[in-house]
Scaffold this motif. Structure first.
Motif, short mmCIF file in Angstrom:
data_model
loop_
_atom_site.label_atom_id
_atom_site.label_comp_id
_atom_site.label_asym_id
_atom_site.label_seq_id
_atom_site.Cartn_x
_atom_site.Cartn_y
_atom_site.Cartn_z
N SER A 1 0.81 -1.21 0.00
CA SER A 1 0.00 0.00 0.00
C SER A 1 0.85 1.27 0.00
CB SER A 1 -1.02 -0.05 1.13
OG SER A 1 -0.61 0.70 2.21
N TYR A 2 0.31 2.28 -0.62
CA TYR A 2 1.01 3.57 -0.79
C TYR A 2 0.07 4.70 -0.38
CZ TYR A 2 3.82 0.65 -3.87
OH TYR A 2 4.60 -0.34 -4.38
N LEU A 3 0.65 5.74 0.19
CA LEU A 3 -0.17 6.92 0.51
C LEU A 3 -0.08 7.90 -0.65
CD1 LEU A 3 0.52 7.51 4.31
CD2 LEU A 3 -1.60 6.74 3.23
N ILE A 4 -1.23 8.37 -1.08
CA ILE A 4 -1.30 9.29 -2.22
C ILE A 4 -1.95 10.59 -1.73
CG2 ILE A 4 -2.34 9.66 -4.51
CD1 ILE A 4 -0.43 7.35 -4.68
N ASP A 5 -1.32 11.71 -2.02
CA ASP A 5 -1.92 13.00 -1.66
C ASP A 5 -2.83 13.48 -2.79
OD1 ASP A 5 -0.92 13.63 0.89
OD2 ASP A 5 1.05 14.08 0.02
N ILE A 6 -4.07 13.78 -2.45
CA ILE A 6 -4.96 14.40 -3.43
C ILE A 6 -4.95 15.89 -3.13
CG2 ILE A 6 -7.34 14.58 -4.30
CD1 ILE A 6 -7.72 11.64 -3.58
N TYR A 7 -4.49 16.66 -4.09
CA TYR A 7 -4.39 18.12 -3.91
C TYR A 7 -5.62 18.82 -4.44
CZ TYR A 7 0.59 17.29 -3.15
OH TYR A 7 1.77 16.85 -2.66
N LYS A 8 -5.84 20.01 -3.91
CA LYS A 8 -6.92 20.86 -4.39
C LYS A 8 -6.51 21.39 -5.77
CE LYS A 8 -9.67 24.76 -2.68
NZ LYS A 8 -9.96 25.29 -3.99
N GLY A 9 -7.39 21.28 -6.75
CA GLY A 9 -7.10 21.81 -8.09
C GLY A 9 -7.12 23.33 -8.06
N ASP A 10 -6.26 23.93 -8.83
CA ASP A 10 -6.17 25.39 -8.85
C ASP A 10 -7.00 25.91 -10.02
OD1 ASP A 10 -5.39 27.97 -8.38
OD2 ASP A 10 -3.43 27.75 -9.37
N TYR A 11 -8.32 25.94 -9.85
CA TYR A 11 -9.20 26.32 -10.96
C TYR A 11 -9.83 27.69 -10.74
CZ TYR A 11 -8.75 21.32 -11.76
OH TYR A 11 -8.25 20.08 -11.95
N ARG A 12 -10.05 28.35 -11.84
CA ARG A 12 -10.66 29.67 -11.76
C ARG A 12 -12.18 29.55 -11.70
NH1 ARG A 12 -8.25 32.87 -16.76
NH2 ARG A 12 -9.49 31.23 -17.72
N SER A 13 -12.83 30.65 -11.46
CA SER A 13 -14.28 30.68 -11.45
C SER A 13 -14.75 31.68 -12.49
CB SER A 13 -14.77 31.07 -10.06
OG SER A 13 -16.14 30.85 -9.95
N GLU A 14 -15.81 31.35 -13.18
CA GLU A 14 -16.31 32.20 -14.26
C GLU A 14 -17.80 32.45 -14.02
OE1 GLU A 14 -14.79 31.48 -18.61
OE2 GLU A 14 -16.60 30.32 -18.31
N ARG A 15 -18.17 33.72 -14.00
CA ARG A 15 -19.58 34.04 -13.78
C ARG A 15 -20.22 34.38 -15.12
NH1 ARG A 15 -20.84 34.23 -8.57
NH2 ARG A 15 -18.97 33.95 -7.31
#
Ligand SMILES: [Zn+2]
Length: 249
Positions: free
Chosen positions: A57-71
């Motif tokens: 088993s391996y530990l995997i980091d799930i990172y927050k995606g750096d996404y923009r927001s569009e209105r």
């Protein structure tokens, strides 16, 4: 007989022999959902031999995606979709999901993947779309600047599995590259291939256009891996890593 697979976030993924490293190593393709919460997750590699299971088993980091927001502000009459079109959209979505969850065991890709165009990216993958103040969706692909008539090329070898005019995507081509990898090319003005046809990397599959629900001509390019939408550029970078010396883990 031995079998090897990875278990991650409740799903199983097969390992494939890496033919690019003369078959000495194996790899698996594990997508992470756009909606995944940032956390440390466990990836378990399971090897089954003569009915006995071995785990690593391996530990995997799930990172927050750096996404923009569009209105986006759309007049209510245009934002509303009539029942007939709603049924059409549902049919088209079902058909696409059926395609994406099918995994062809053979990998057609033989050379590094090349982006479909080298023009300016006008909208990246993942931008959150807020319609009239409500988070509706996220941008499902990478948009490239392309005038109507610009030749659009397949990013890798594969087989054409869908040629269709769809409500949102307009004239669409979907290519199966094997092992659960699919690329999509949308809003085309013309098709240059047929369903079922095998295509090579760099082969013209259609011409750019403004069909479907768009404000102007461009190419909307998507990548699915094992049933999940992923960031096309991140995928190309990651997958092309197979053509380099593999890392030992
Ligand atoms: Zn787009």
């Amino acid at each position: 007989m031995s079998r090897i697979y990875a278990a991650f976030e409740g799903k199983r993924y097969p390992f494939y022999r890496d033919k690019f490293s003369k078959g000495r190593t194996f790899y698996t393709l594990i997508p992470v959902s756009y909606y995944a919460k940032p956390k440390e997750s466990r990836l378990v590699v399971v090897r089954v031999e003569n009915g006995k299971k071995q785990y690593k088993s391996y530990l995997i980091d799930i990172y927050k995606g750096d996404y923009r927001s569009e209105r986006l502000h759309v007049a209510p009459s245009r934002a509303k979709i009539n029942p007939k079109n709603r049924r059409r959209i549902a049919r088209e979505r079902k058909e696409a999901m059926q395609i994406y969850k099918t995994s062809t065991p053979k990998l057609y890709i033989r050379k590094p993947i090349v982006p479909p165009l080298s023009s300016k990216i006008t909208s990246p993958f993942g931008t959150k779309r807020v319609f009239n103040g409500v988070l509706k969706s996220f941008h499902s692909g990478t948009d490239y600047r392309a005038k109507t008539g610009t030749p659009i090329r397949s990013v890798a070898d594969g087989r054409v599995v869908l040629i269709k005019n769809r409500f949102f995507a307009g004239n669409s081509v979907i290519i199966d590259h094997g092992q659960g990898i699919y690329t999509g090319y949308y809003h085309l003005s013309r098709f240059k291939v047929h369903k079922g046809e095998f295509v090579q990397r760099g082969q013209v599959i259609g011409l750019a256009g403004a069909t479907g629900r768009v404000t102007g001509p461009h190419l909307h390019f998507t990548v699915h891996v094992n049933g999940m939408l992923v960031d096309p550029l991140q995928f190309i970078d990651t997958f092309n890593g197979l053509f380099l010396q593999p890392e030992k883990i």
